[in-house]
Design a protein around this motif. Structure first.
Motif, PDB file in Angstrom:
ATOM      1  N   CYS A 177       0.887  -1.131  -0.022  1.00  0.00           N
ATOM      2  CA  CYS A 177      -0.329  -0.048  -0.070  1.00  0.00           C
ATOM      3  C   CYS A 177       0.782   1.323   0.036  1.00  0.00           C
ATOM      4  O   CYS A 177       0.615   2.247  -0.482  1.00  0.00           O
ATOM      5  N   HIS A 184       0.957   5.350  -0.997  1.00  0.00           N
ATOM      6  CA  HIS A 184       0.510   5.841   0.077  1.00  0.00           C
ATOM      7  C   HIS A 184       1.581   6.127   1.169  1.00  0.00           C
ATOM      8  O   HIS A 184       1.519   5.454   2.098  1.00  0.00           O
ATOM      9  N   GLU A 196       1.553   7.784   4.782  1.00  0.00           N
ATOM     10  CA  GLU A 196       0.870   6.745   5.883  1.00  0.00           C
ATOM     11  C   GLU A 196       1.858   5.712   6.303  1.00  0.00           C
ATOM     12  O   GLU A 196       1.902   5.278   7.233  1.00  0.00           O
ATOM     13  N   PHE A 197       2.494   5.012   5.070  1.00  0.00           N
ATOM     14  CA  PHE A 197       3.591   4.346   5.434  1.00  0.00           C
ATOM     15  C   PHE A 197       4.536   4.826   6.142  1.00  0.00           C
ATOM     16  O   PHE A 197       5.122   4.024   7.379  1.00  0.00           O
ATOM     17  N   PHE A 221       3.380   4.750   9.991  1.00  0.00           N
ATOM     18  CA  PHE A 221       3.056   3.526  10.357  1.00  0.00           C
ATOM     19  C   PHE A 221       4.319   2.848  10.564  1.00  0.00           C
ATOM     20  O   PHE A 221       4.257   2.088  11.610  1.00  0.00           O
ATOM     21  N   PRO A 234      -1.949  -4.820  13.716  1.00  0.00           N
ATOM     22  CA  PRO A 234      -2.872  -4.623  12.848  1.00  0.00           C
ATOM     23  C   PRO A 234      -1.873  -4.076  11.375  1.00  0.00           C
ATOM     24  O   PRO A 234      -0.953  -3.387  11.563  1.00  0.00           O
ATOM     25  N   LEU A 263     -12.154   5.358   7.995  1.00  0.00           N
ATOM     26  CA  LEU A 263     -12.957   5.144   9.395  1.00  0.00           C
ATOM     27  C   LEU A 263     -13.312   6.581   9.820  1.00  0.00           C
ATOM     28  O   LEU A 263     -12.667   7.463   9.565  1.00  0.00           O
ATOM     29  N   LEU A 279     -10.536  11.164  16.847  1.00  0.00           N
ATOM     30  CA  LEU A 279     -10.918  11.374  15.633  1.00  0.00           C
ATOM     31  C   LEU A 279     -11.873  12.368  15.493  1.00  0.00           C
ATOM     32  O   LEU A 279     -11.874  13.258  14.468  1.00  0.00           O
ATOM     33  N   ARG A 319      -2.717  14.954  11.106  1.00  0.00           N
ATOM     34  CA  ARG A 319      -3.197  13.768  10.470  1.00  0.00           C
ATOM     35  C   ARG A 319      -2.193  12.813   9.939  1.00  0.00           C
ATOM     36  O   ARG A 319      -2.210  11.751   9.873  1.00  0.00           O
ATOM     37  N   TRP A 343      -1.414  10.350  12.772  1.00  0.00           N
ATOM     38  CA  TRP A 343      -2.657   9.330  12.983  1.00  0.00           C
ATOM     39  C   TRP A 343      -1.728   8.027  12.917  1.00  0.00           C
ATOM     40  O   TRP A 343      -2.190   7.137  13.748  1.00  0.00           O
TER      41      TRP A 343
HETATM   42  C1  HEC Z   1      -5.480   0.800  13.301  1.00  0.00           C
HETATM   43  C2  HEC Z   1      -5.989   0.981  12.189  1.00  0.00           C
HETATM   44  C3  HEC Z   1      -5.485   1.762  10.938  1.00  0.00           C
HETATM   45  C4  HEC Z   1      -4.188   1.005  10.377  1.00  0.00           C
HETATM   46  C5  HEC Z   1      -3.401  -0.162  11.001  1.00  0.00           C
HETATM   47  C6  HEC Z   1      -4.238   1.870   9.293  1.00  0.00           C
HETATM   48  N1  HEC Z   1      -5.033   2.902   9.150  1.00  0.00           N
HETATM   49 FE1  HEC Z   1      -5.256   4.336   7.709  1.00  0.00          FE
HETATM   50  N2  HEC Z   1      -6.708   5.256   8.799  1.00  0.00           N
HETATM   51  C7  HEC Z   1      -7.166   4.717   9.962  1.00  0.00           C
HETATM   52  C8  HEC Z   1      -8.143   5.807  10.508  1.00  0.00           C
HETATM   53  C9  HEC Z   1      -9.174   5.723  11.613  1.00  0.00           C
HETATM   54  C10 HEC Z   1      -8.208   6.825   9.414  1.00  0.00           C
HETATM   55  C11 HEC Z   1      -8.932   8.124   9.328  1.00  0.00           C
HETATM   56  C12 HEC Z   1      -8.008   9.044   9.872  1.00  0.00           C
HETATM   57  C13 HEC Z   1      -8.850  10.612   9.565  1.00  0.00           C
HETATM   58  O1  HEC Z   1     -10.176  10.606   9.456  1.00  0.00           O
HETATM   59  O2  HEC Z   1      -8.073  11.663   9.360  1.00  0.00           O
HETATM   60  C14 HEC Z   1      -7.196   6.306   8.511  1.00  0.00           C
HETATM   61  C15 HEC Z   1      -6.939   7.286   7.287  1.00  0.00           C
HETATM   62  C16 HEC Z   1      -6.256   6.734   6.126  1.00  0.00           C
HETATM   63  C17 HEC Z   1      -6.156   7.156   4.821  1.00  0.00           C
HETATM   64  C18 HEC Z   1      -7.003   8.659   4.570  1.00  0.00           C
HETATM   65  C19 HEC Z   1      -6.065   9.665   4.733  1.00  0.00           C
HETATM   66  C20 HEC Z   1      -6.692  11.020   4.676  1.00  0.00           C
HETATM   67  O3  HEC Z   1      -6.415  11.841   5.296  1.00  0.00           O
HETATM   68  O4  HEC Z   1      -7.875  11.224   3.993  1.00  0.00           O
HETATM   69  C21 HEC Z   1      -5.245   6.604   4.034  1.00  0.00           C
HETATM   70  C22 HEC Z   1      -4.941   6.668   2.445  1.00  0.00           C
HETATM   71  C23 HEC Z   1      -4.829   5.580   5.043  1.00  0.00           C
HETATM   72  N3  HEC Z   1      -5.316   5.584   6.229  1.00  0.00           N
HETATM   73  C24 HEC Z   1      -4.083   4.542   4.419  1.00  0.00           C
HETATM   74  C25 HEC Z   1      -3.424   3.498   5.188  1.00  0.00           C
HETATM   75  C26 HEC Z   1      -2.285   2.684   4.997  1.00  0.00           C
HETATM   76  C27 HEC Z   1      -1.565   2.543   3.720  1.00  0.00           C
HETATM   77  C28 HEC Z   1      -1.824   1.997   6.214  1.00  0.00           C
HETATM   78  C29 HEC Z   1      -0.899   0.775   6.222  1.00  0.00           C
HETATM   79  C30 HEC Z   1       0.577   1.471   5.757  1.00  0.00           C
HETATM   80  C31 HEC Z   1      -2.806   2.090   7.066  1.00  0.00           C
HETATM   81  N4  HEC Z   1      -3.793   3.380   6.564  1.00  0.00           N
HETATM   82  C32 HEC Z   1      -2.953   1.814   8.213  1.00  0.00           C
HETATM   83  C33 HEC Z   1      -7.065   3.608  10.691  1.00  0.00           C
HETATM   84  C34 HEC Z   1      -5.854   2.920  10.067  1.00  0.00           C
END
Ligand code: HEC
Ligand code: HEC
Ligand code: HEC
Ligand code: HEC
Ligand code: HEC
Length: 247
Positions: free
Chosen positions: A107, A111, A114-115, A118, A134, A148, A179, A219, A222
């Motif tokens: 991913c 992304h 996010e990576f 993470f 997770p 979410l 959130l 953000r 997160w």
């Molecule tokens: C433990 C749960 C969790 C994991 C694991 C997770 N996410 Fe998320 N992610 C979320 C949540 C909750 C949001 C919503 C945050 C928000 O509203 O800004 C989100 C938002 C996002 C978004 C939207 C960002 C935006 O600003 O609109 C992307 C793209 C995304 N995640 C990609 C990833 C990727 C790629 C991974 C793995 C490397 C990952 N997520 C792992 C929970 C998770």
């Protein structure tokens, strides 16, 4: 160049790079016929493979041209199953791009932000060491990739963070609150910007930029799941917006 200007230019460059990488990545082979999609859309929905295939339909990835091969590999120009499947491996194979421990980097090709965060999280460490953390799909699903909301996040975090498992059972409610706060901050920033249109070069414009930068950090952070750091970024958003209102 002042430090603030320097910071603004850096964040602008970073922002553009991220937007560019996400918005172009999926679009490249949109025009050509994609035989993964063609053939898999004929499969029966009652089979496991058919069900997985159809789940992609209507997802944001479909609308943005992120086809099966982008995550699974293989040759989307080959009509024959065997040729198309060259390099496509099932999720149980540790070499597969969709083996659960490899999902974040799959991913992360698109992304990256996010990576990047993470990979700094305890979740990622636990995923690597014990397999119990997770990964992206745990929270977003693989095909019908959803973002979410404060309402849906509780159940997702609660799959592991509950009394029975005993790992930080308070987290789901805290995540919901954070959130919510994140969304409220975004809305507050938008309203403030409309009510107090910034004039370039003024203190007010600088405060608004600072608020935007703090929201961006929140953000971004997160995906490190350090909820207290996110809260402190959001506190900075509020403080900067307060300055905008009083300047
Ligand atoms: C433990 C749960 C969790 C994991 C694991 C997770 N996410 Fe998320 N992610 C979320 C949540 C909750 C949001 C919503 C945050 C928000 O509203 O800004 C989100 C938002 C996002 C978004 C939207 C960002 C935006 O600003 O609109 C992307 C793209 C995304 N995640 C990609 C990833 C990727 C790629 C991974 C793995 C490397 C990952 N997520 C792992 C929970 C998770
Ligand atoms: C001509 C039809 C056809 C084409 C083209 C095709 N597939 Fe498949 N695919 C199938 C069928 C049928 C299955 C069910 C299992 C089997 O028969 O091998 C399958 C199974 C799969 C699986 C599950 C594999 C596993 O081991 O669990 C994945 C993932 C997959 N395909 C991805 C792709 C991707 C990605 C492409 C394009 C690069 C593609 N397929 C192209 C027909 C096709
Ligand atoms: C955004 C990335 C992404 C896209 C696009 C995508 N998949 Fe997947 N797919 C995954 C991930 C990750 C998994 C493993 C997790 C799971 O089973 O939910 C998976 C699982 C599967 C499986 C089950 C394979 C197994 O071995 O368990 C099949 C079959 C499949 N996908 C087919 C497709 C087809 C067909 C398309 C296009 C119509 C497609 N996928 C598009 C990421 C993707
Ligand atoms: C080939 C590039 C590519 C890959 C690989 C990819 N995505 Fe995406 N993804 C996109 C694009 C393009 C969008 C459209 C929204 C955007 O521009 O951010 C998107 C949107 C999303 C969204 C919704 C963001 C929103 O704001 O609505 C989530 C969540 C997401 N992807 C998660 C994942 C997960 C999880 C994986 C791995 C299983 C993955 N993506 C793999 C390109 C990709
Ligand atoms: C698949 C299981 C799983 C899910 C789902 C999950 N977590 Fe976790 N989480 C863990 C594990 C495992 C740990 C590490 C516990 C330990 O080893 O101390 C952890 C630790 C944490 C920590 C402590 C991190 C630190 O650096 O001290 C936070 C915060 C956290 N999770 C937030 C969340 C949030 C928010 C969600 C939902 C969006 C979520 N988790 C969903 C398994 C999960």
């Amino acid at each position: 160049m002042s430090r603030l200007d320097y910071f603004r230019i850096c964040s602008l460059v970073l922002f553009c790079a991220l937007v560019f990488s996400v918005s172009t990545a999926g679009a490249t082979s949109e025009k050509k016929e994609n035989f993964c999609v063609n053939c898999h859309s004929q499969l029966l929905g009652s089979s496991f493979v058919g069900m997985k295939s159809h789940a992609w339909k209507g997802s944001i990835h479909q609308t943005r041209g992120v086809t099966c091969d982008k995550c699974h590999g293989g040759n989307p120009q080959a009509m024959e199953k065997q040729a198309a499947h060259a390099g496509v491996l099932g999720s149980a194979n540790p070499q597969s791009s969709i083996y659960y421990k490899n999902i974040p980097s799959t991913c992360g090709k698109c992304h990256g932000a996010e990576f990047y965060k993470f990979a700094q999280s305890l979740h990622y460490q636990r995923l690597e060491s014990t397999g119990k953390g997770p990964e992206c799909v745990t929270c977003h699903g693989s095909m019908a990739t959803k973002v979410l909301t404060p309402d849906t996040v509780v159940a997702v975090c609660g799959r592991c963070h509950n009394e029975k498992m005993g790992i930080f059972p308070f987290i789901p409610q805290k995540a919901r609150a954070v959130l919510l706060l994140l969304r409220e901050s975004r809305a507050l920033l938008d309203t403030t910007e409309k009510l107090f249109p910034p004039v370039k070069g003024t203190a007010r414009a600088r405060s608004l930029d600072a608020a935007r930068a703090a929201l961006y950090s929140a953000r971004l952070d997160w995906h490190r799941f350090d909820l207290d750091t996110i809260i402190s970024h959001l506190q900075n958003v509020y403080d900067s917006l307060q300055e905008v209102r009083t300047q």
